[in-house]
Design a protein around this motif. Structure first.
Motif, PDB file in Angstrom:
ATOM      1  N   PHE A  82       0.835  -1.199   0.000  1.00 11.22           N
ATOM      2  CA  PHE A  82       0.000   0.000   0.000  1.00 11.22           C
ATOM      3  C   PHE A  82       0.877   1.258   0.000  1.00 11.22           C
ATOM      4  O   PHE A  82       0.572   2.245  -0.682  1.00 11.22           O
ATOM      5  CB  PHE A  82      -0.927   0.004   1.213  1.00 11.22           C
ATOM      6  CG  PHE A  82      -2.028  -1.018   1.137  1.00 11.22           C
ATOM      7  CD1 PHE A  82      -2.617  -1.323  -0.078  1.00 11.22           C
ATOM      8  CD2 PHE A  82      -2.479  -1.663   2.273  1.00 11.22           C
ATOM      9  CE1 PHE A  82      -3.637  -2.267  -0.158  1.00 11.22           C
ATOM     10  CE2 PHE A  82      -3.481  -2.612   2.206  1.00 11.22           C
ATOM     11  CZ  PHE A  82      -4.068  -2.914   0.988  1.00 11.22           C
ATOM     12  N   LEU A  83       1.963   1.226   0.765  1.00  7.66           N
ATOM     13  CA  LEU A  83       2.892   2.350   0.776  1.00  7.66           C
ATOM     14  C   LEU A  83       3.512   2.561  -0.600  1.00  7.66           C
ATOM     15  O   LEU A  83       3.632   3.702  -1.076  1.00  7.66           O
ATOM     16  CB  LEU A  83       3.978   2.106   1.819  1.00  7.66           C
ATOM     17  CG  LEU A  83       5.125   3.135   1.875  1.00  7.66           C
ATOM     18  CD1 LEU A  83       4.589   4.513   2.242  1.00  7.66           C
ATOM     19  CD2 LEU A  83       6.188   2.697   2.860  1.00  7.66           C
ATOM     20  N   LEU A  84       3.896   1.482  -1.272  1.00  9.18           N
ATOM     21  CA  LEU A  84       4.468   1.602  -2.611  1.00  9.18           C
ATOM     22  C   LEU A  84       3.447   2.143  -3.611  1.00  9.18           C
ATOM     23  O   LEU A  84       3.807   2.879  -4.535  1.00  9.18           O
ATOM     24  CB  LEU A  84       4.985   0.235  -3.073  1.00  9.18           C
ATOM     25  CG  LEU A  84       6.187  -0.324  -2.298  1.00  9.18           C
ATOM     26  CD1 LEU A  84       6.545  -1.716  -2.810  1.00  9.18           C
ATOM     27  CD2 LEU A  84       7.388   0.601  -2.401  1.00  9.18           C
ATOM     28  N   SER A  85       2.182   1.790  -3.439  1.00 11.02           N
ATOM     29  CA  SER A  85       1.158   2.325  -4.345  1.00 11.02           C
ATOM     30  C   SER A  85       1.007   3.828  -4.192  1.00 11.02           C
ATOM     31  O   SER A  85       0.737   4.533  -5.177  1.00 11.02           O
ATOM     32  CB  SER A  85      -0.179   1.626  -4.087  1.00 11.02           C
ATOM     33  OG  SER A  85      -0.701   1.975  -2.806  1.00 11.02           O
ATOM     34  N   PHE A  86       1.182   4.342  -2.980  1.00 12.70           N
ATOM     35  CA  PHE A  86       1.099   5.787  -2.774  1.00 12.70           C
ATOM     36  C   PHE A  86       2.260   6.529  -3.424  1.00 12.70           C
ATOM     37  O   PHE A  86       2.160   7.738  -3.671  1.00 12.70           O
ATOM     38  CB  PHE A  86       1.075   6.101  -1.276  1.00 12.70           C
ATOM     39  CG  PHE A  86      -0.108   5.508  -0.556  1.00 12.70           C
ATOM     40  CD1 PHE A  86      -1.303   5.307  -1.215  1.00 12.70           C
ATOM     41  CD2 PHE A  86      -0.015   5.149   0.767  1.00 12.70           C
ATOM     42  CE1 PHE A  86      -2.396   4.763  -0.571  1.00 12.70           C
ATOM     43  CE2 PHE A  86      -1.097   4.602   1.442  1.00 12.70           C
ATOM     44  CZ  PHE A  86      -2.292   4.409   0.762  1.00 12.70           C
ATOM     45  N   LEU A  87       3.362   5.838  -3.686  1.00 16.61           N
ATOM     46  CA  LEU A  87       4.541   6.467  -4.278  1.00 16.61           C
ATOM     47  C   LEU A  87       4.561   6.369  -5.798  1.00 16.61           C
ATOM     48  O   LEU A  87       5.554   6.736  -6.423  1.00 16.61           O
ATOM     49  CB  LEU A  87       5.809   5.810  -3.711  1.00 16.61           C
ATOM     50  CG  LEU A  87       5.984   5.884  -2.187  1.00 16.61           C
ATOM     51  CD1 LEU A  87       7.244   5.145  -1.765  1.00 16.61           C
ATOM     52  CD2 LEU A  87       6.040   7.324  -1.710  1.00 16.61           C
ATOM     53  N   ALA A  88       3.499   5.881  -6.413  1.00 14.91           N
ATOM     54  CA  ALA A  88       3.464   5.717  -7.868  1.00 14.91           C
ATOM     55  C   ALA A  88       3.477   7.084  -8.554  1.00 14.91           C
ATOM     56  O   ALA A  88       2.749   7.988  -8.157  1.00 14.91           O
ATOM     57  CB  ALA A  88       2.226   4.930  -8.283  1.00 14.91           C
ATOM     58  N   PRO A  89       4.308   7.260  -9.589  1.00 16.78           N
ATOM     59  CA  PRO A  89       4.359   8.558 -10.288  1.00 16.78           C
ATOM     60  C   PRO A  89       3.144   8.747 -11.194  1.00 16.78           C
ATOM     61  O   PRO A  89       2.424   7.797 -11.526  1.00 16.78           O
ATOM     62  CB  PRO A  89       5.656   8.446 -11.114  1.00 16.78           C
ATOM     63  CG  PRO A  89       5.834   6.979 -11.324  1.00 16.78           C
ATOM     64  CD  PRO A  89       5.296   6.296 -10.098  1.00 16.78           C
ATOM     65  N   HIS A  90       2.936   9.987 -11.632  1.00 19.50           N
ATOM     66  CA  HIS A  90       1.800  10.319 -12.494  1.00 19.50           C
ATOM     67  C   HIS A  90       2.190  10.116 -13.961  1.00 19.50           C
ATOM     68  O   HIS A  90       2.264  11.069 -14.736  1.00 19.50           O
ATOM     69  CB  HIS A  90       1.348  11.755 -12.239  1.00 19.50           C
ATOM     70  CG  HIS A  90       0.809  11.983 -10.864  1.00 19.50           C
ATOM     71  ND1 HIS A  90      -0.462  11.597 -10.483  1.00 19.50           N
ATOM     72  CD2 HIS A  90       1.360  12.535  -9.769  1.00 19.50           C
ATOM     73  CE1 HIS A  90      -0.670  11.923  -9.217  1.00 19.50           C
ATOM     74  NE2 HIS A  90       0.425  12.486  -8.762  1.00 19.50           N
ATOM     75  N   THR A  91       2.428   8.886 -14.331  1.00 19.19           N
ATOM     76  CA  THR A  91       2.769   8.511 -15.698  1.00 19.19           C
ATOM     77  C   THR A  91       1.972   7.266 -16.064  1.00 19.19           C
ATOM     78  O   THR A  91       1.429   6.584 -15.189  1.00 19.19           O
ATOM     79  CB  THR A  91       4.281   8.226 -15.833  1.00 19.19           C
ATOM     80  OG1 THR A  91       4.653   7.186 -14.912  1.00 19.19           O
ATOM     81  CG2 THR A  91       5.097   9.483 -15.519  1.00 19.19           C
ATOM     82  N   PRO A  92       1.892   6.922 -17.369  1.00 19.56           N
ATOM     83  CA  PRO A  92       1.199   5.676 -17.731  1.00 19.56           C
ATOM     84  C   PRO A  92       1.800   4.451 -17.059  1.00 19.56           C
ATOM     85  O   PRO A  92       1.064   3.570 -16.589  1.00 19.56           O
ATOM     86  CB  PRO A  92       1.370   5.629 -19.254  1.00 19.56           C
ATOM     87  CG  PRO A  92       1.478   7.073 -19.664  1.00 19.56           C
ATOM     88  CD  PRO A  92       2.233   7.735 -18.548  1.00 19.56           C
ATOM     89  N   SER A  93       3.121   4.371 -16.989  1.00 17.62           N
ATOM     90  CA  SER A  93       3.730   3.251 -16.279  1.00 17.62           C
ATOM     91  C   SER A  93       3.477   3.335 -14.780  1.00 17.62           C
ATOM     92  O   SER A  93       3.403   2.309 -14.091  1.00 17.62           O
ATOM     93  CB  SER A  93       5.235   3.215 -16.546  1.00 17.62           C
ATOM     94  OG  SER A  93       5.857   4.426 -16.119  1.00 17.62           O
ATOM     95  N   GLY A  94       3.325   4.572 -14.248  1.00 18.34           N
ATOM     96  CA  GLY A  94       3.004   4.733 -12.837  1.00 18.34           C
ATOM     97  C   GLY A  94       1.625   4.182 -12.497  1.00 18.34           C
ATOM     98  O   GLY A  94       1.407   3.672 -11.388  1.00 18.34           O
ATOM     99  N   LEU A  95       0.678   4.276 -13.447  1.00 18.97           N
ATOM    100  CA  LEU A  95      -0.650   3.693 -13.219  1.00 18.97           C
ATOM    101  C   LEU A  95      -0.573   2.167 -13.140  1.00 18.97           C
ATOM    102  O   LEU A  95      -1.276   1.553 -12.339  1.00 18.97           O
ATOM    103  CB  LEU A  95      -1.599   4.130 -14.341  1.00 18.97           C
ATOM    104  CG  LEU A  95      -1.939   5.629 -14.388  1.00 18.97           C
ATOM    105  CD1 LEU A  95      -2.842   5.933 -15.572  1.00 18.97           C
ATOM    106  CD2 LEU A  95      -2.601   6.069 -13.100  1.00 18.97           C
TER     107      LEU A  95
END
Length: 213
Positions: free
Chosen positions: A87-100
């Protein structure tokens, strides 16, 4: 009047000091404490029928918060810890297509371990059902996003047009594919065949020579 005034002053002074003496009708009173621990009465030996009443201070809200958990429970199972890491790693996802993609995969793994913890450790059926629903929803979004991110390929001649004309202008393949969706057809001309005559043929679209002169 003088006696009543002196008595009233004495009672007020006793209340300000926090202790007042009252007459008791029951001689067997030993000690009485209220549920909140605010008033404490005790029997005074060899003093007749008088009882001491002590008014204690009300505990502050800060003390209640500090004493809310006097003893912490043991740390939860490793499944619970791993689920929260994802869950912590999901919060760190960047705002990019690969981040989704990153976001959805981390949420799926987090809900999976959370469901395993609820199923095998705590035996909470409602938590298992909720996490199962979250896994299904995130998997659907992951599949759609993964499909949209697939590599876009064109026919050989169209690929040459994209590389020669549109790629230098920083037009993405996805944008160029939208342009191709408006394309009417690809026309093959024979040698010396006339396609358009200047100032005669009506031009209502853009035409490109893919090969030849």
């Amino acid at each position: 009047m003088l006696f009543l005034s002196a008595l009233a002053i004495g009672v007020i002074t006793s209340l300000q000091n926090g202790t007042v003496e009252l007459t008791a009708t029951d001689s067997d009173i030993a000690s009485t404490t209220t549920d909140m621990g605010l008033i404490e009465t005790s029997r005074v030996p060899d003093s007749g029928d008088f009882v001491n009443v002590t008014i204690q201070e009300r505990p502050s809200m800060w003390d209640l918060y500090l004493n809310h958990c006097p003893r912490w429970r043991p740390i939860n199972h490793i499944f619970f810890q791993v689920s929260n890491v994802f869950f912590l790693l999901s919060f760190l996802a960047p705002h990019t297509p690969s981040g989704l993609i990153w976001l959805r995969v981390a949420l799926i793994l987090g809900c999976t371990f959370s469901g395993l913890w609820a199923w095998s450790i705590e035996c909470y059926l409602d938590a298992v059902l909720w996490n199962s629903a979250f896994i299904i929803i995130n998997f659907v979004y992951f599949a759609v996003q993964f499909y949209l991110m697939r590599p876009i390929k064109f026919h050989k001649e169209i690929e040459e047009v994209y590389v020669a004309l549109f790629k230098p202008l920083r037009v993405s393949r996805r944008q160029f594919r939208r342009v191709l969706m408006c394309m009417r057809n690809v026309r093959h001309l024979k040698c010396h065949e006339l396609y358009a005559h200047e100032k005669v043929t009506k031009v209502d679209s853009l035409s490109l020579v893919l090969s030849g002169k």
